[in-house]
Design an enzyme around this catalytic site. Structure first.
Site, PDB file in Angstrom:
ATOM      1  CB  ALA A 158      33.730  62.756 -19.108  1.00 54.63           C
ATOM      2  CG  HIS A 208      38.497  48.149 -33.298  1.00 50.51           C
ATOM      3  ND1 HIS A 208      37.211  47.687 -33.488  1.00 50.51           N
ATOM      4  CD2 HIS A 208      38.374  49.468 -33.016  1.00 50.51           C
ATOM      5  CE1 HIS A 208      36.366  48.677 -33.319  1.00 50.51           C
ATOM      6  NE2 HIS A 208      37.034  49.777 -33.038  1.00 50.51           N
TER       7      HIS A 208
HETATM    8  N1  NAD Z   1      37.835  50.704 -29.390  1.00 53.14           N
HETATM    9  C1  NAD Z   1      36.604  50.948 -29.783  1.00 53.14           C
HETATM   10  O1  NAD Z   1      35.826  50.035 -30.027  1.00 53.14           O
HETATM   11  C2  NAD Z   1      36.138  52.372 -29.912  1.00 53.14           C
HETATM   12  C3  NAD Z   1      34.774  52.664 -30.093  1.00 53.14           C
HETATM   13  C4  NAD Z   1      34.367  53.988 -30.172  1.00 53.14           C
HETATM   14  C5  NAD Z   1      35.299  55.020 -30.042  1.00 53.14           C
HETATM   15  N2  NAD Z   1      36.597  54.711 -29.881  1.00 53.14           N
HETATM   16  C6  NAD Z   1      37.602  55.749 -29.690  1.00 53.14           C
HETATM   17  O2  NAD Z   1      37.422  56.307 -28.385  1.00 53.14           O
HETATM   18  C7  NAD Z   1      37.935  57.633 -28.362  1.00 53.14           C
HETATM   19  C8  NAD Z   1      36.901  58.564 -27.751  1.00 53.14           C
HETATM   20  O3  NAD Z   1      35.786  58.688 -28.614  1.00 53.14           O
HETATM   21  P1  NAD Z   1      34.577  59.657 -28.210  1.00 53.14           P
HETATM   22  O4  NAD Z   1      33.559  59.521 -29.253  1.00 53.14           O
HETATM   23  O5  NAD Z   1      34.213  59.444 -26.779  1.00 53.14           O
HETATM   24  O6  NAD Z   1      35.302  61.090 -28.348  1.00 53.14           O
HETATM   25  P2  NAD Z   1      34.907  62.437 -27.592  1.00 53.14           P
HETATM   26  O7  NAD Z   1      35.599  63.536 -28.288  1.00 53.14           O
HETATM   27  O8  NAD Z   1      33.425  62.507 -27.434  1.00 53.14           O
HETATM   28  O9  NAD Z   1      35.519  62.257 -26.142  1.00 53.14           O
HETATM   29  C9  NAD Z   1      36.888  62.197 -25.898  1.00 53.14           C
HETATM   30  C10 NAD Z   1      37.144  62.897 -24.581  1.00 53.14           C
HETATM   31  O10 NAD Z   1      38.519  62.743 -24.244  1.00 53.14           O
HETATM   32  C11 NAD Z   1      38.883  63.906 -23.540  1.00 53.14           C
HETATM   33  N3  NAD Z   1      40.325  64.042 -23.448  1.00 53.14           N
HETATM   34  C12 NAD Z   1      41.203  64.433 -24.420  1.00 53.14           C
HETATM   35  N4  NAD Z   1      42.452  64.451 -23.911  1.00 53.14           N
HETATM   36  C13 NAD Z   1      42.370  64.041 -22.631  1.00 53.14           C
HETATM   37  C14 NAD Z   1      43.325  63.839 -21.598  1.00 53.14           C
HETATM   38  N5  NAD Z   1      44.623  64.048 -21.794  1.00 53.14           N
HETATM   39  N6  NAD Z   1      42.885  63.431 -20.395  1.00 53.14           N
HETATM   40  C15 NAD Z   1      41.559  63.215 -20.168  1.00 53.14           C
HETATM   41  N7  NAD Z   1      40.618  63.393 -21.111  1.00 53.14           N
HETATM   42  C16 NAD Z   1      41.018  63.805 -22.322  1.00 53.14           C
HETATM   43  C17 NAD Z   1      38.218  65.027 -24.328  1.00 53.14           C
HETATM   44  O11 NAD Z   1      38.152  66.234 -23.576  1.00 53.14           O
HETATM   45  C18 NAD Z   1      36.863  64.409 -24.635  1.00 53.14           C
HETATM   46  O12 NAD Z   1      35.895  64.772 -23.655  1.00 53.14           O
HETATM   47  C19 NAD Z   1      38.301  57.964 -29.805  1.00 53.14           C
HETATM   48  O13 NAD Z   1      39.685  57.766 -30.004  1.00 53.14           O
HETATM   49  C20 NAD Z   1      37.509  56.947 -30.605  1.00 53.14           C
HETATM   50  O14 NAD Z   1      38.083  56.675 -31.861  1.00 53.14           O
HETATM   51  C21 NAD Z   1      37.029  53.420 -29.817  1.00 53.14           C
HETATM   52  O1  LMR Z   2      34.660  53.775 -35.915  1.00 49.83           O
HETATM   53  C1  LMR Z   2      35.343  54.379 -35.097  1.00 49.83           C
HETATM   54  O2  LMR Z   2      36.249  55.154 -35.434  1.00 49.83           O
HETATM   55  C2  LMR Z   2      35.051  54.253 -33.635  1.00 49.83           C
HETATM   56  C3  LMR Z   2      35.073  52.844 -33.139  1.00 49.83           C
HETATM   57  O3  LMR Z   2      36.283  52.227 -33.371  1.00 49.83           O
HETATM   58  C4  LMR Z   2      33.913  52.049 -33.654  1.00 49.83           C
HETATM   59  O4  LMR Z   2      34.137  50.963 -34.193  1.00 49.83           O
HETATM   60  O5  LMR Z   2      32.768  52.488 -33.478  1.00 49.83           O
END
Ligand code: NAD
Ligand code: LMR
Length: 313
Positions: A9, A176
């Site tokens: 979250a 990605h």
């Molecule tokens: N695929 C995509 O296009 C894309 C885009 C943006 C971000 N991301 C990835 O998404 C992930 C999250 O990014 P964010 O900005 O929301 O980070 P964030 O730190 O804001 O949120 C991550 C959340 O995961 C929770 N968490 C950690 N371990 C956990 C567990 N075992 N069980 C449940 N919750 C747990 C944390 O407490 C935190 O609240 C990152 O790995 C980021 O690189 C991917």
């Molecule tokens: O850039 C990142 O690490 C987060 C995500 O994959 C994005 O493209 O925004």
């Protein structure tokens, strides 16, 4: 009665849950996080917008209580750490592989029929890890990256054309990653006509380059990675599944010979409906695009190999 769970979250997970609720994609959205009280607090905050925004979706928050996620139709995995400026997504593998694997296993205990949408980075490798460690049919494990990258591609094309992004069509396939994305300029259109009719080769190369480092650019500006477009892109993918829309969206999916690749999850266009991946669409790539796809796949294979080094597979 449709139910979606979002694990994590944080920035992306909460945004995704918010968009799912606002658009009434599901009847119930559950947010789960390990941080005590955070999901509950965000769920309550969002529910207090229901009357203001006029939605009827119920949002529930919980701290690591998987029983509350039971019988979800779709589960979005965003748990894990995001990158900091100067880092690559691939550097997150050591921490995120353990988190994603344990979350996916817990989810499956309570929602054995769920379709998983993996967002945590490095996303193609986390999708592959989920597929390999859960042993689910490949139509039920979907990596979200291409929906976001394509939206960024359309944004940069619209900026260059001086038009609204909704008048532009475009797709990004491949991994990605900053160097593995393949914006398909040749297939992109503006008002149904090829963008090559309107933009010079030099401008189109600039658009493609900006798209590829789109996430890194935002990470530099924000100090952590982006969340509005990533959360919305996650919800866009979920909506096509839950509402059986059969949209064609580039997603990271397991390939068995398609595009000349196998034993890999990587971005290609797929039709998304109630069964998850309903069809992998094979585009007629030219020699240059094929070479880029092969190089992208080689890089993703290399990151996947690191799963063994970190003890995740
Ligand atoms: N695929 C995509 O296009 C894309 C885009 C943006 C971000 N991301 C990835 O998404 C992930 C999250 O990014 P964010 O900005 O929301 O980070 P964030 O730190 O804001 O949120 C991550 C959340 O995961 C929770 N968490 C950690 N371990 C956990 C567990 N075992 N069980 C449940 N919750 C747990 C944390 O407490 C935190 O609240 C990152 O790995 C980021 O690189 C991917
Ligand atoms: O850039 C990142 O690490 C987060 C995500 O994959 C994005 O493209 O925004």
């Amino acid at each position: 009665m449709s139910k979606v769970t979002v694990v994590g979250a944080g920035n992306v997970g909460a945004t995704c849950a918010n968009v799912l609720a606002f658009n009434e994609v599901a009847d119930e959205v559950v947010m789960l996080d390990v941080k005590e009280g955070v999901s509950e607090g965000k769920a309550m905050d969002m529910m207090q917008t229901a009357q203001l925004l006029g939605f009827d979706t119920t949002i529930v928050g919980c701290t690591n209580d998987y029983a509350q996620t039971a019988d979800s139709d779709v589960v979005v995995i965003t748990s894990g750490i995001p990158r900091k400026p100067g880092m690559t997504r691939e550097e997150l593998i050591g921490v995120n592989a353990g988190i994603v694997k344990s979350v996916a296993q817990n989810i499956l205990k309570y929602s054995p029929n769920a379709i998983l949408v993996v967002i945590s980075n490095p996303m193609d490798t986390m999708t592959y890890l989920s597929l390999k460690s859960l042993g689910l049919p490949k139509n039920r494990i979907i990596g979200m990256g291409g929906a976001l990258d394509s939206s960024r591609f359309k944004y940069f094309l619209a900026q260059a054309l001086g038009c609204n992004a909704n008048e532009v069509e475009g797709m990004v396939i491949g991994g990605h990653g900053d160097t593995t994305m393949i914006p398909l300029t040749r297939f992109a259109t503006y008002k149904g006509m090829p963008v090559t009719n309107f933009l010079s080769e030099e401008k189109l190369n600039e658009v493609a380059a900006a798209t590829m480092v789109g996430g890194a650019t935002l990470t530099k500006l924000l100090g952590t990675s982006a969340w509005y477009a990533p959360g919305a892109a996650g919800a866009f993918v979920v909506e096509s599944i839950i509402h059986n829309q059969k949209k064609m969206i580039p997603c990271s999916v397991f390939l068995e010979g398609e595009y000349g690749e196998s034993d890999i999850c990587i971005g290609v266009p797929v039709i998304l409906g109630k069964n998850g991946i309903e069809k992998i669409v094979e585009l007629d790539l030219n020699a240059d695009e094929k070479a880029k796809f092969a190089a992208s796949a080689a890089a993703v294979h290399k990151t996947n190999a690191a799963l063994k080094e970190v003890g995740a597979l």
